[in-house]
Design a protein around this motif. Structure first.
Motif, mmCIF file in Angstrom:
data_model
loop_
_atom_site.group_PDB
_atom_site.id
_atom_site.type_symbol
_atom_site.label_atom_id
_atom_site.label_comp_id
_atom_site.label_asym_id
_atom_site.label_seq_id
_atom_site.Cartn_x
_atom_site.Cartn_y
_atom_site.Cartn_z
ATOM 1 N N ASP A 98 51.644 -37.847 -75.038
ATOM 2 C CA ASP A 98 50.994 -38.209 -73.789
ATOM 3 C C ASP A 98 49.599 -38.737 -74.099
ATOM 4 O O ASP A 98 48.690 -37.968 -74.411
ATOM 5 N N ILE A 99 49.458 -40.050 -74.047
ATOM 6 C CA ILE A 99 48.176 -40.692 -74.323
ATOM 7 C C ILE A 99 47.495 -40.928 -72.981
ATOM 8 O O ILE A 99 48.067 -41.577 -72.106
ATOM 9 N N PRO A 100 46.295 -40.379 -72.807
ATOM 10 C CA PRO A 100 45.626 -40.510 -71.514
ATOM 11 C C PRO A 100 45.347 -41.965 -71.154
ATOM 12 O O PRO A 100 45.079 -42.791 -72.029
ATOM 13 N N ASP A 101 45.411 -42.234 -69.857
ATOM 14 C CA ASP A 101 45.136 -43.564 -69.343
ATOM 15 C C ASP A 101 43.641 -43.837 -69.448
ATOM 16 O O ASP A 101 42.835 -43.139 -68.840
ATOM 17 N N VAL A 102 43.278 -44.836 -70.206
ATOM 18 C CA VAL A 102 41.876 -45.162 -70.445
ATOM 19 C C VAL A 102 41.204 -45.623 -69.150
ATOM 20 O O VAL A 102 40.028 -45.352 -68.920
ATOM 21 N N GLU A 103 41.952 -46.289 -68.295
ATOM 22 C CA GLU A 103 41.379 -46.822 -67.065
ATOM 23 C C GLU A 103 40.781 -45.713 -66.197
ATOM 24 O O GLU A 103 39.710 -45.885 -65.622
ATOM 25 N N SER A 104 41.434 -44.563 -66.145
ATOM 26 C CA SER A 104 40.894 -43.463 -65.340
ATOM 27 C C SER A 104 39.566 -42.965 -65.913
ATOM 28 O O SER A 104 38.666 -42.575 -65.170
ATOM 29 N N TYR A 105 39.437 -43.013 -67.237
ATOM 30 C CA TYR A 105 38.176 -42.606 -67.861
ATOM 31 C C TYR A 105 37.066 -43.620 -67.581
ATOM 32 O O TYR A 105 35.912 -43.256 -67.402
ATOM 33 N N VAL A 106 37.425 -44.900 -67.532
ATOM 34 C CA VAL A 106 36.444 -45.941 -67.226
ATOM 35 C C VAL A 106 35.924 -45.765 -65.805
ATOM 36 O O VAL A 106 34.715 -45.847 -65.556
ATOM 37 N N VAL A 107 36.815 -45.489 -64.867
ATOM 38 C CA VAL A 107 36.421 -45.262 -63.472
ATOM 39 C C VAL A 107 35.527 -44.028 -63.381
ATOM 40 O O VAL A 107 34.480 -44.052 -62.723
ATOM 41 N N LYS A 108 35.914 -42.971 -64.057
ATOM 42 C CA LYS A 108 35.127 -41.735 -64.046
ATOM 43 C C LYS A 108 33.749 -41.980 -64.657
ATOM 44 O O LYS A 108 32.732 -41.514 -64.129
ATOM 45 N N LEU A 109 33.696 -42.692 -65.770
ATOM 46 C CA LEU A 109 32.425 -42.991 -66.426
ATOM 47 C C LEU A 109 31.529 -43.810 -65.507
ATOM 48 O O LEU A 109 30.333 -43.526 -65.387
ATOM 49 N N SER A 110 32.099 -44.785 -64.833
ATOM 50 C CA SER A 110 31.330 -45.611 -63.896
ATOM 51 C C SER A 110 30.757 -44.754 -62.780
ATOM 52 O O SER A 110 29.594 -44.892 -62.405
ATOM 53 N N SER A 111 31.570 -43.855 -62.262
ATOM 54 C CA SER A 111 31.121 -42.943 -61.208
ATOM 55 C C SER A 111 29.993 -42.052 -61.704
ATOM 56 O O SER A 111 28.989 -41.841 -61.008
#
Length: 165
Positions: A112-125
């Motif tokens: 299970d490789i985490p979705d990078v896009e969710s981390y980008v959104v979280k980082l932006s927030s």
């Protein structure tokens, strides 16, 4: 994102050894055991380096390399090779567990490789929140400076009143 990886369980060539090593490393990195190890360690880079070595040791062992040959090829002491293969620490246990899952899946393992896009959104927030907090902090520091100035004026006035009395 669930990814299915394959590696030969009895590698016969250098390429197959590297493939098994890469799968062991990748599946261990994204497994639950490494997260615990990393969170409890100060030196995260050494754990990642050790993980790489442990994966290489297990891959070569599965290719029927002797301890001495593994040691020579990887440039590590034979004592280290034996330590990993005896599973004396949490890191080698994590790699061993991945190897067992790989064997149970006949060379296949799902990671299970985490979705990078969710981390980008979280980082932006978090960056937005950080900027807002910095701005609020600056406002509070300005208010504090103003209050300190007023306090000094009050102290001066009080000193004058005491002198008059």
């Amino acid at each position: 994102m669930l990814v299915k990886l394959y590696a030969p369980l009895q590698p016969g060539s250098k390429e197959e050894i590297r493939l098994l090593e890469a799968v062991l490393y990748t599946a261990t990195v994204f497994g639950p055991g490494l997260t615990t190890l990393l969170s409890s360690s100060e030196d995260k880079s050494s754990i990642i380096k050790e993980l790489s070595t442990a994966a290489a040791v297990f891959a070569r062992f599965k290719a029927n390399y002797s301890y001495g040959l593994i040691s020579e090829e990887l440039g590590v002491p034979e004592k280290t090779v034996r330590k990993y293969l005896r599973i004396e620490d949490a890191l080698s246990k994590a790699v061993s567990d991945v190897l067992k899952k790989l064997e149970a899946g006949n060379g296949f393992i799902e990671v299970d490789i985490p979705d990078v896009e969710s981390y980008v959104v979280k980082l932006s927030s978090l960056e937005r929140e950080n900027n807002e907090l910095r701005q609020r902090n600056q406002e509070l520091e300005t208010q504090l400076a103003e209050l300190r100035g007023k306090l000094e004026l009050v102290k001066k006035h009080l000193d004058e009143v005491y002198k008059m009395l």
